[in-house]
Motif scaffolding. Sequence first.
Motif, mmCIF file in Angstrom:
data_model
loop_
_atom_site.group_PDB
_atom_site.id
_atom_site.type_symbol
_atom_site.label_atom_id
_atom_site.label_comp_id
_atom_site.label_asym_id
_atom_site.label_seq_id
_atom_site.Cartn_x
_atom_site.Cartn_y
_atom_site.Cartn_z
ATOM 1 N N LEU A 24 -27.011 -5.637 -43.842
ATOM 2 C CA LEU A 24 -25.769 -6.210 -43.326
ATOM 3 C C LEU A 24 -26.062 -7.486 -42.541
ATOM 4 O O LEU A 24 -27.182 -7.703 -42.053
ATOM 5 N N PRO A 25 -25.058 -8.350 -42.384
ATOM 6 C CA PRO A 25 -25.283 -9.618 -41.663
ATOM 7 C C PRO A 25 -25.503 -9.392 -40.167
ATOM 8 O O PRO A 25 -25.104 -8.360 -39.609
ATOM 9 N N HIS A 26 -26.114 -10.374 -39.546
ATOM 10 C CA HIS A 26 -26.407 -10.302 -38.117
ATOM 11 C C HIS A 26 -25.396 -11.135 -37.332
ATOM 12 O O HIS A 26 -25.237 -12.332 -37.567
ATOM 13 N N LYS A 27 -24.693 -10.483 -36.403
ATOM 14 C CA LYS A 27 -23.749 -11.173 -35.529
ATOM 15 C C LYS A 27 -24.462 -11.574 -34.249
ATOM 16 O O LYS A 27 -25.158 -10.766 -33.633
ATOM 17 N N LYS A 28 -24.284 -12.820 -33.867
ATOM 18 C CA LYS A 28 -25.008 -13.335 -32.705
ATOM 19 C C LYS A 28 -24.539 -12.707 -31.397
ATOM 20 O O LYS A 28 -25.336 -12.493 -30.490
ATOM 21 N N ARG B 148 -32.247 -1.262 -37.576
ATOM 22 C CA ARG B 148 -30.811 -1.487 -37.439
ATOM 23 C C ARG B 148 -30.205 -1.887 -38.785
ATOM 24 O O ARG B 148 -30.924 -2.332 -39.701
ATOM 25 N N PRO B 149 -28.883 -1.767 -38.926
ATOM 26 C CA PRO B 149 -28.240 -2.164 -40.184
ATOM 27 C C PRO B 149 -28.417 -3.646 -40.514
ATOM 28 O O PRO B 149 -28.315 -4.031 -41.688
ATOM 29 N N ASP B 150 -28.678 -4.490 -39.505
ATOM 30 C CA ASP B 150 -28.844 -5.934 -39.750
ATOM 31 C C ASP B 150 -30.300 -6.360 -39.684
ATOM 32 O O ASP B 150 -30.594 -7.539 -39.435
ATOM 33 N N LEU B 151 -31.229 -5.432 -39.932
ATOM 34 C CA LEU B 151 -32.651 -5.759 -39.750
ATOM 35 C C LEU B 151 -33.107 -6.886 -40.670
ATOM 36 O O LEU B 151 -33.807 -7.814 -40.233
ATOM 37 N N LEU B 152 -32.719 -6.845 -41.934
ATOM 38 C CA LEU B 152 -33.210 -7.863 -42.870
ATOM 39 C C LEU B 152 -32.696 -9.244 -42.497
ATOM 40 O O LEU B 152 -33.413 -10.249 -42.687
ATOM 41 N N ALA B 153 -31.484 -9.339 -41.965
ATOM 42 C CA ALA B 153 -30.976 -10.639 -41.526
ATOM 43 C C ALA B 153 -31.758 -11.143 -40.323
ATOM 44 O O ALA B 153 -31.966 -12.352 -40.181
ATOM 45 N N ARG B 154 -32.195 -10.255 -39.465
ATOM 46 C CA ARG B 154 -33.036 -10.652 -38.337
ATOM 47 C C ARG B 154 -34.443 -11.011 -38.811
ATOM 48 O O ARG B 154 -35.091 -11.909 -38.265
ATOM 49 N N CYS B 155 -34.912 -10.252 -39.791
ATOM 50 C CA CYS B 155 -36.314 -10.302 -40.191
ATOM 51 C C CYS B 155 -36.703 -11.590 -40.919
ATOM 52 O O CYS B 155 -37.755 -12.161 -40.652
ATOM 53 N N ASP B 156 -35.852 -12.036 -41.844
ATOM 54 C CA ASP B 156 -36.200 -13.145 -42.733
ATOM 55 C C ASP B 156 -37.548 -12.874 -43.399
ATOM 56 O O ASP B 156 -38.556 -13.536 -43.147
ATOM 57 N N SER C 31 -17.958 2.527 -28.537
ATOM 58 C CA SER C 31 -18.790 3.108 -29.590
ATOM 59 C C SER C 31 -18.441 2.524 -30.958
ATOM 60 O O SER C 31 -19.333 2.195 -31.755
ATOM 61 N N ALA C 32 -17.156 2.385 -31.241
ATOM 62 C CA ALA C 32 -16.745 1.838 -32.540
ATOM 63 C C ALA C 32 -17.178 0.394 -32.712
ATOM 64 O O ALA C 32 -17.471 -0.049 -33.833
ATOM 65 N N SER C 33 -17.228 -0.349 -31.603
ATOM 66 C CA SER C 33 -17.648 -1.759 -31.709
ATOM 67 C C SER C 33 -19.066 -1.893 -32.235
ATOM 68 O O SER C 33 -19.404 -2.900 -32.859
ATOM 69 N N ARG C 34 -19.903 -0.880 -32.011
ATOM 70 C CA ARG C 34 -21.285 -0.947 -32.508
ATOM 71 C C ARG C 34 -21.331 -0.781 -34.025
ATOM 72 O O ARG C 34 -22.311 -1.185 -34.661
#
Length: 360
Positions: free
Chosen positions: A78-82, A138-146, A264-267
């Motif tokens: 999933l995408p990474h939100k700043k 995390r669900p956005d790991l690959l977007a963080r990882c590059d 909780s839902a915001s996460r």
Amino acid sequence: MAHPSTKPSHPTPPPQQQPTAPDAVPEPKTHTHIPKRLILSYLIDWILIIGTALTGYAFSTLPPNHHPFSLTDANISLPHKKKDTVSTAVLAVVSVIAPAIIIAFLWEWNVGWMGLGIAVAGTYLATQGLKDLYGKPRPDLLARCDPDVAAVGGFAVGGLGGRVAGAPTMVTWEVCRNPGDEVRKDGFASFPSGHASLSFAGLMYLALWLCAKFSIGFPFLAYSPFSQDLRRQDRGSIRNQGAAPPVYMLIVAFVPIAVAFFISASRWFDYRHHGFDIIFGSVMGMVFAWIGFRLYQLPIMRGAGWAWGARSREHAFFMGVGLPSHVAADNWATVGDKSAAENRARDVDLEMARPYRMND
């Protein structure tokens, strides 16, 4: 002519002082001295609560275990939100500072804060410890990882990729071209959700505390509906023994819970945690909130809004083998010397919501 005397011819004798009964109960003192031993006992409690929170903070500074992952895993793609919808600072204010202020503005702030401290500090320590132990991506790991897709083979640690068509290849985090803490530490901190656990720890505790103070709860009967006492009563009179509180009081109690659900839902919609991470963190926060509440507060519908009393001086630190049970009437708070049979009789009457009488 002489004036008649105004004095009575038979003067009234002075009132005799009534004898004092030898077994008369003295007047209770208005000033209560708090023993230094008891003050030291609660001071140690606060030190341990703060120490627990500091230990959780120490865990948060450590890099977690890094669970291997696959570059083809959709769950971490999933995408990474700043920016977070609910930042860590806002979480601290809403879940810790705000409940503490509300408790202080009402009453029993010391035990109210101690229960809140146990709920939040215990949750924080457990959350950070589990994050380090599990190291779940995390669900956005690959977007963080590059990731460096050209060097996947050099970081492969498992899977059948390359030998079986379509099979995944499990790699380590070193495949990432972003070696910063955003990946090395925070990227593997999905389980459990800290926002979910801390929000429910603080806000669920506040909701329970408000329900206790304002008697917000379900109507109840003191005895079992199958008991002989109720069978002898008129059914119409039974229904008048309880009534539902006004709806606006329910709103007051459920606002903190609603805020915790939103945090909780915001996460989830910020792509910071998987669903199970949020659910587990929420339940863990609820458990710690209940523990902190019940340690210091009486049951919601049977305690009239009061907290438990302070520990006795004799039991400020220790109750060992051979001392009365914590389920008896002579527990940490009791200083009198009562027989075990009398205590058991009192306990039964308390559980059945009947007044205890020595001659029953």
